[in-house]
Design an enzyme around this catalytic site. Structure first.
Site, mmCIF file in Angstrom:
data_model
loop_
_atom_site.group_PDB
_atom_site.id
_atom_site.type_symbol
_atom_site.label_atom_id
_atom_site.label_comp_id
_atom_site.label_asym_id
_atom_site.label_seq_id
_atom_site.Cartn_x
_atom_site.Cartn_y
_atom_site.Cartn_z
ATOM 1 N N LYS A 102 38.629 -14.835 -10.781
ATOM 2 C CA LYS A 102 38.047 -14.594 -12.050
ATOM 3 C C LYS A 102 38.524 -14.741 -13.055
ATOM 4 O O LYS A 102 39.725 -15.580 -13.161
ATOM 5 C CB LYS A 102 37.146 -13.225 -12.000
ATOM 6 C CG LYS A 102 36.393 -12.874 -10.601
ATOM 7 C CD LYS A 102 35.031 -13.732 -10.707
ATOM 8 C CE LYS A 102 34.116 -13.602 -9.540
ATOM 9 N NZ LYS A 102 33.271 -14.601 -9.254
ATOM 10 N N ARG A 109 21.439 -19.807 -17.171
ATOM 11 C CA ARG A 109 20.520 -20.642 -16.554
ATOM 12 C C ARG A 109 19.244 -21.012 -17.428
ATOM 13 O O ARG A 109 18.761 -22.195 -17.400
ATOM 14 C CB ARG A 109 20.103 -19.936 -15.123
ATOM 15 C CG ARG A 109 21.175 -19.947 -14.213
ATOM 16 C CD ARG A 109 21.211 -18.835 -12.892
ATOM 17 N NE ARG A 109 22.187 -18.991 -11.926
ATOM 18 C CZ ARG A 109 23.317 -18.753 -12.065
ATOM 19 N NH1 ARG A 109 23.883 -18.083 -13.226
ATOM 20 N NH2 ARG A 109 24.313 -18.591 -11.127
ATOM 21 N N GLN A 123 27.737 -19.671 -8.416
ATOM 22 C CA GLN A 123 27.853 -20.681 -9.388
ATOM 23 C C GLN A 123 27.986 -21.801 -8.524
ATOM 24 O O GLN A 123 27.374 -22.990 -9.069
ATOM 25 C CB GLN A 123 29.158 -20.647 -10.136
ATOM 26 C CG GLN A 123 29.156 -19.177 -10.966
ATOM 27 C CD GLN A 123 30.438 -18.907 -11.684
ATOM 28 O OE1 GLN A 123 31.355 -19.932 -11.831
ATOM 29 N NE2 GLN A 123 30.759 -17.802 -11.793
ATOM 30 N N ASP A 173 31.081 -8.077 -9.727
ATOM 31 C CA ASP A 173 31.772 -7.934 -10.997
ATOM 32 C C ASP A 173 31.894 -6.623 -11.554
ATOM 33 O O ASP A 173 32.511 -6.165 -12.545
ATOM 34 C CB ASP A 173 30.729 -8.606 -12.057
ATOM 35 C CG ASP A 173 30.673 -10.084 -11.838
ATOM 36 O OD1 ASP A 173 31.870 -10.690 -11.478
ATOM 37 O OD2 ASP A 173 29.424 -10.711 -12.184
ATOM 38 N N ARG A 191 41.666 -10.146 -10.409
ATOM 39 C CA ARG A 191 40.989 -8.697 -10.920
ATOM 40 C C ARG A 191 41.554 -7.791 -9.909
ATOM 41 O O ARG A 191 41.484 -6.672 -10.461
ATOM 42 C CB ARG A 191 39.328 -8.729 -10.846
ATOM 43 C CG ARG A 191 38.870 -9.331 -12.396
ATOM 44 C CD ARG A 191 37.469 -8.883 -12.435
ATOM 45 N NE ARG A 191 37.175 -9.689 -13.463
ATOM 46 C CZ ARG A 191 35.951 -10.201 -13.896
ATOM 47 N NH1 ARG A 191 35.147 -10.197 -12.823
ATOM 48 N NH2 ARG A 191 35.483 -11.260 -14.839
HETATM 49 C C1 S3P Z 1 27.914 -15.618 -11.570
HETATM 50 C C2 S3P Z 1 28.342 -15.612 -10.403
HETATM 51 C C3 S3P Z 1 29.354 -14.584 -9.953
HETATM 52 C C4 S3P Z 1 29.751 -13.603 -11.083
HETATM 53 C C5 S3P Z 1 29.862 -14.342 -12.259
HETATM 54 C C6 S3P Z 1 28.892 -15.147 -12.767
HETATM 55 C C7 S3P Z 1 26.836 -16.527 -11.900
HETATM 56 O O1 S3P Z 1 30.290 -15.296 -9.361
HETATM 57 O O2 S3P Z 1 31.130 -13.163 -10.630
HETATM 58 O O3 S3P Z 1 30.464 -13.605 -13.341
HETATM 59 O O4 S3P Z 1 26.692 -16.787 -13.152
HETATM 60 O O5 S3P Z 1 26.163 -17.197 -10.940
HETATM 61 P P1 S3P Z 1 30.312 -16.307 -7.954
HETATM 62 O O6 S3P Z 1 29.961 -17.491 -8.420
HETATM 63 O O7 S3P Z 1 31.637 -15.991 -7.610
HETATM 64 O O8 S3P Z 1 29.230 -15.663 -7.174
#
Ligand code: S3P
Length: 449
Positions: A355, A45, A182, A328, A359
């Site tokens: 993922k 970000r 995300q 995670d 996982r």
């Molecule tokens: C992330 C959000 C998580 C996480 C990923 C990184 C992020 O996923 O598992 O490793 O950078 O916003 P989600 O988008 O499923 O919440």
């Protein structure tokens, strides 16, 4: 296996090294002070937001793993100027995104999702393509949600590559179809250029790093529980220090909790409450984790985390709203469950199947090879503890950095250790992981402040 971070050497997202193996032996207690590298989600970000902001930002303690390097390369292509010096980035925002770029997002799902939203909202065209590691990562939710607001995005049956055609998006109120930070971040980035703004509702809270950084960078944003609205705005550059990655710290927390006689301090770790489920769980099952010296930096809480081994580990249940707070860390918690005195259950975690690998299947198969009593369920796993893992296996984490680090913890806590194939994949989120983790065995002290 450590990623070179000195400046311009890495021009394109590096390929994952193959063919090596890393042997983890039974560890004596973990002791000492460990500095955890910068947070992956926050680094993505910081790079992306600074690249579209007005002015120049200095970002220190950035994580320069494969995924964040992919974000850096893409934002350079889109017009930002980014210099790298050690772990420090100097980012000068692009004045408008360059049109018609072909962007290589490497194996980074976060880069792909966030940039799809950014580019669609900005009304430019681009093709976003990635490596093999992305081929099973579903993108239809981000594509469909943005198309529902007037974007013109196509994918390969819901997967990369993604083609964004210039269009004018409309404002909307959106309920997130799945709990995903995300996806939420992609919509927030799009909203910066959508005339009437976008309001996003989420049933289950996900990490709010995008919200915090938007606030700090003066975006027009309002939010309340389960809701965030972003209206058109220009972000203002901001110098920042990226907190240490709690998800990287998690491997040391779990290992120190399980291995008797351990006592470690993990320095400068981000302790955003949307991420600290692992601390709550470990403490609720008899662990000894203290959060010390807490301070705020750019809206994010940062602290030192002290972990001592647990005299006894109780079984635990994880379900519902807790799962996204700990998503995670679930594989490494499955290792901890192997050392609990009873049955533990993880549910509500079907997102784990999407993922870097599935996982659930991958963790269960790997821990079974080490002698664990564990089985998959549709949306999680069930683990029967017993206090001992045999180990002695040679295991391929199947391209998943978090499974590789989980296996290191399992191997260290096992009787016979483990051999982990293709360990270089940890470069996605923690390039020096094996060096630091193995250092724990010989010596205690490895600070460095
Ligand atoms: C992330 C959000 C998580 C996480 C990923 C990184 C992020 O996923 O598992 O490793 O950078 O916003 P989600 O988008 O499923 O919440």
């Amino acid at each position: 296996m450590a990623l070179t971070t000195n400046g311009e050497i890495i021009k394109t997202p590096p390929r994952q090294p193959v063919g090596e193996a890393c042997r983890i032996k039974s560890l004596p207690p973990l002791t000492g002070v460990i500095r955890i590298p910068g947070d992956k989600a926050i680094t993505h970000r910081a790079v992306i937001f600074s690249s579209i902001a007005q002015g120049t930002a200095r970002i220190t303690n950035a994580l320069l793993g494969y995924d964040c390097m992919a974000s850096i390369e893409c934002m350079r292509r889109l017009g930002a100027k980014i210099d790298i010096n050690g772990n420090t980035l100097t980012v000068t925002g692009a004045k408008g995104l360059k049109n018609n770029q072909r962007l290589n997002v490497g194996d980074s799902g976060t880069t792909l999702r966030l940039l799809t939203g950014l580019i669609a909202g900005a009304g430019v065209s681009a093709v976003l393509e990635g490596g093999d590691g992305l081929k099973n990562r579903p993108m239809e939710q981000v594509v469909e949600t943005l198309n529902g607001m007037g974007a013109r995005i196509t994918s390969a049956d819901g997967f990369a590559p993604i083609t964004v055609k210039a269009s004018q998006m409309r404002g909307a109120e959106v309920y997130l179809p799945v709990a995903g930070a995300q996806l939420k971040g992609a919509l927030m980035l799009a909203a910066l250029n959508v005339r009437s703004g976008i309001t996003i509702y989420e049933d289950t809270p996900t990490r709010d790093h995008s919200e915090i950084m938007f606030e700090e960078m003066s975006a027009d944003i309002t939010r309340g529980p389960g809701r965030v609205t972003v209206r058109p705005s220009v972000l203002k550059s901001l110098n920042m220090k990226i907190p240490g990655d709690l998800s990287g710290a998690a491997y040391f927390m779990a290992a120190a909790t399980i291995i008797p006689g351990s006592h470690v301090v993990l320095r400068n770790v981000g302790v955003n409450p949307a991420r600290t489920g692992i601390i709550d769980i470990i403490n609720s099952c008899g662990g000894r984790i203290d959060v010390l010296n807490e301070s705020m930096h750019r809206g994010e809480p940062v602290a030192d985390i002290m972990v001592e081994s647990a005299p006894k580990i109780k079984p635990f249940n994880i379900s519902g709203a807790l799962a996204p707070r700990i998503i995670d860390e679930l594989p490494v918690l499955a290792v901890m469950a192997c050392f609990a005195d009873g049955e533990s259950n993880i549910s509500g975690a079907s997102e784990l199947r999407h993922k870097e690998s599935d996982r659930i299947t991958n963790t269960v198969a790997a821990l079974k090879m080490m002698g664990a009593r564990i089985e998959e369920t549709g949306d999680g796993m069930r683990i029967w503890g017993g206090g001992v893992l045999n180990g002695g296996a040679r295991i391929d984490p199947r391209g998943d950095h978090r499974v590789a680090m989980t296996l290191a913890v399992a191997g260290a806590a096992s009787l016979e250790g483990v051999e982990i194939l293709n360990p270089g994949i940890v470069g996605k989120s923690y390039p020096d992981f094996f060096k630091i983790f193995s250092g724990a065995k010989e010596d205690a002290g490895r600070d460095g402040d």
